[in-house]
Structure formats: C-alpha cells, structure tokens
Write a protein that holds these residues in place. Structure first.
Motif, PDB file in Angstrom:
ATOM      1  N   ASN A   1       0.847  -1.189   0.000  1.00 27.08           N
ATOM      2  CA  ASN A   1       0.000   0.000   0.000  1.00 27.08           C
ATOM      3  C   ASN A   1       0.885   1.243   0.000  1.00 27.08           C
ATOM      4  O   ASN A   1       1.271   1.761   1.052  1.00 27.08           O
TER       5      ASN A   1
ATOM      6  N   SER B   1      -9.105 -11.698  -2.347  1.00 26.58           N
ATOM      7  CA  SER B   1      -9.615 -10.345  -2.601  1.00 26.58           C
ATOM      8  C   SER B   1     -11.063 -10.173  -2.154  1.00 26.58           C
ATOM      9  O   SER B   1     -11.495  -9.052  -1.869  1.00 26.58           O
TER      10      SER B   1
ATOM     11  N   LYS C   1      -7.992  -5.285   0.618  1.00 28.57           N
ATOM     12  CA  LYS C   1      -8.054  -4.020  -0.122  1.00 28.57           C
ATOM     13  C   LYS C   1      -7.075  -2.992   0.422  1.00 28.57           C
ATOM     14  O   LYS C   1      -6.456  -2.250  -0.349  1.00 28.57           O
ATOM     15  N   GLN C   2      -6.917  -2.941   1.741  1.00 30.03           N
ATOM     16  CA  GLN C   2      -5.943  -2.007   2.297  1.00 30.03           C
ATOM     17  C   GLN C   2      -4.518  -2.478   2.043  1.00 30.03           C
ATOM     18  O   GLN C   2      -3.621  -1.668   1.802  1.00 30.03           O
TER      19      GLN C   2
ATOM     20  N   PRO D   1      -4.229  -2.012  -2.596  1.00 29.85           N
ATOM     21  CA  PRO D   1      -5.193  -1.158  -3.299  1.00 29.85           C
ATOM     22  C   PRO D   1      -5.343  -1.540  -4.770  1.00 29.85           C
ATOM     23  O   PRO D   1      -6.405  -1.380  -5.359  1.00 29.85           O
ATOM     24  N   THR D   2      -4.257  -2.041  -5.366  1.00 33.43           N
ATOM     25  CA  THR D   2      -4.301  -2.676  -6.687  1.00 33.43           C
ATOM     26  C   THR D   2      -3.616  -4.031  -6.530  1.00 33.43           C
ATOM     27  O   THR D   2      -2.676  -4.170  -5.744  1.00 33.43           O
ATOM     28  N   PRO D   3      -4.053  -5.059  -7.267  1.00 34.95           N
ATOM     29  CA  PRO D   3      -3.654  -6.432  -6.925  1.00 34.95           C
ATOM     30  C   PRO D   3      -2.374  -6.957  -7.557  1.00 34.95           C
ATOM     31  O   PRO D   3      -1.979  -8.083  -7.274  1.00 34.95           O
TER      32      PRO D   3
END
Length: 214
Positions: free
Chosen positions: A121, A159, A166-167, A170-172
């Motif tokens: 993150n 996910s 998610k925290q 933020p993008t996988p």
C-alpha cells in the motif's frame, strides 16, 4: 503487466526503470543479465500444449519486478533469465493454472520466481513511522498461514474473502504473482519462509520458498 501472456525472447533484453518518484540513485542501478530465447520457445510450446496462448516478445526488457529482486539474490547477473508478464486479463484461477503448467520446468533445473509483495500500500507509506499498520500485520500472517498449508482456494479468493486485502493491496498486481508460484508447487514440497520486517508502516516483503524433497 500486459494483455495476454508475453515472454521475453532476446539474448540481451536490458532493463526497464518502470517506476517513478524515487531517488536518482535507483535509476543508476544496472543488471546486465542475459536472456535465453531457447527456453522462451520451450515455455511457449509447453503452454500451448495446455491450451494457453503466449507470444514471444523480442523487444521487451526485464521490468523492475525481475531485476530488483535478482540484484539482491544474484548480484553477479550470471544466470539466464526469461520473464513471463503478468496477464491483466487472467483470473486468479488462471494464474494458479499457469503455475501448474510451468511445474515441469522445475524438473529441468529451472527456478520459477514470482515477485511482488505480501502487502503493497504505497498510499499508506510512512517513511519515518516505525509502527506497523495493523491490517498489514494481519494480512501478512494470514497469507503466510495459507501458503504454509498450501490452501490454494483461500489464496485464490483473498480479494473477496479477506477483509484486509483491499488495504494491503489497493491494486492487486503485487499479490497475484504469489498465485503463479503456488500453482507451481506440490504437497510434497518443503516450505520455507524468508521473513523480512514490515517496513515503512505498510510494506511487507516476506518471501516463501518451495523446494522438492530429495
């Protein structure tokens, strides 16, 4: 990341500085590893037999997901490398299957390395803050437990099933390579955890190693 599966197909791919906003010294690093077009063709054929299309890319260089980890793992840059890109259209299940398709390469002495981060993150980085984010610590522990148990289903569905995903991501794209690595393992493999403290509040670089038992 690319549309479809791209495989580096050059003897001297060079490297990409595909990041921004970092100190100048990072852009002065080099990693002169060579490629291995013959292995790239072998991988393409292997995947095609499994119904997975991949194209050979003679213009693609190694991105930082390849050369930054290897700069630490193998600073001599004396081992040929072939990179398979992360396909943006692949589902988590597709990525596990991809790893499974690549498993036979291990039997030929090829190391399968999937690089990313257990948490990533960048929006929550605190360079001078030593306190670890609670969500990052929880997610790192959860992933480690699932990886050790080889719980592919849990990791595949992280996910939507894990409240800290998610925290932590933020993008996988820094999480997904783990699924490829997991797909290339077996229940008989010996599992090791290479622990690295969570840094800058939200970044975990803890790594895992699977080795066949001789």
């Amino acid at each position: 990341m690319t549309r479809g599966n791209a495989i580096t197909h050059s003897c001297e791919p060079g490297i990409l500085y595909d990041f921004g906003g970092f100190p100048k010294a990072l852009y002065e690093l080099t990693y002169p590893a060579i490629g291995q077009p013959e292995l790239a063709q072998t991988i393409q054929t292997l995947l095609a037999k499994k119904g997975v299309q991949a194209h050979l890319d003679s213009r693609r260089s190694f991105d930082h997901g390849v050369w930054i980890p290897l700069l630490h793992l193998r600073p001599e840059a004396d081992i040929p490398i072939v990179q398979i890109s992360l396909n943006v259209d692949a589902t988590p299940e597709d990525l596990i299957d991809l790893g499974s398709h690549l498993y036979s390469l291990r039997e030929q002495g090829v190391a399968i390395i999937a690089s990313g981060g257990l948490t990533h993150n960048l929006y929550d980085i605190q360079m001078k803050h030593q306190k670890v984010a609670d969500y990052a610590a929880r997610f790192e522990l959860w992933v480690t437990e699932q990886a050790q148990k080889r719980n592919l289903k849990a990791l595949q569905n992280a996910s939507v099933k894990n409240p800290d995903f998610k925290q932590s991501h933020p993008t996988p794209e820094h999480y997904l390579p783990l699924l490829i690595a997991m797909g290339a393992t077996t229940k008989e493999d010996e599992f090791s955890q290479l622990t690295s403290p969570i840094q800058h509040h939200s970044i975990s670089m803890t790594s895992f190693l699977w080795q066949g038992v001789s």
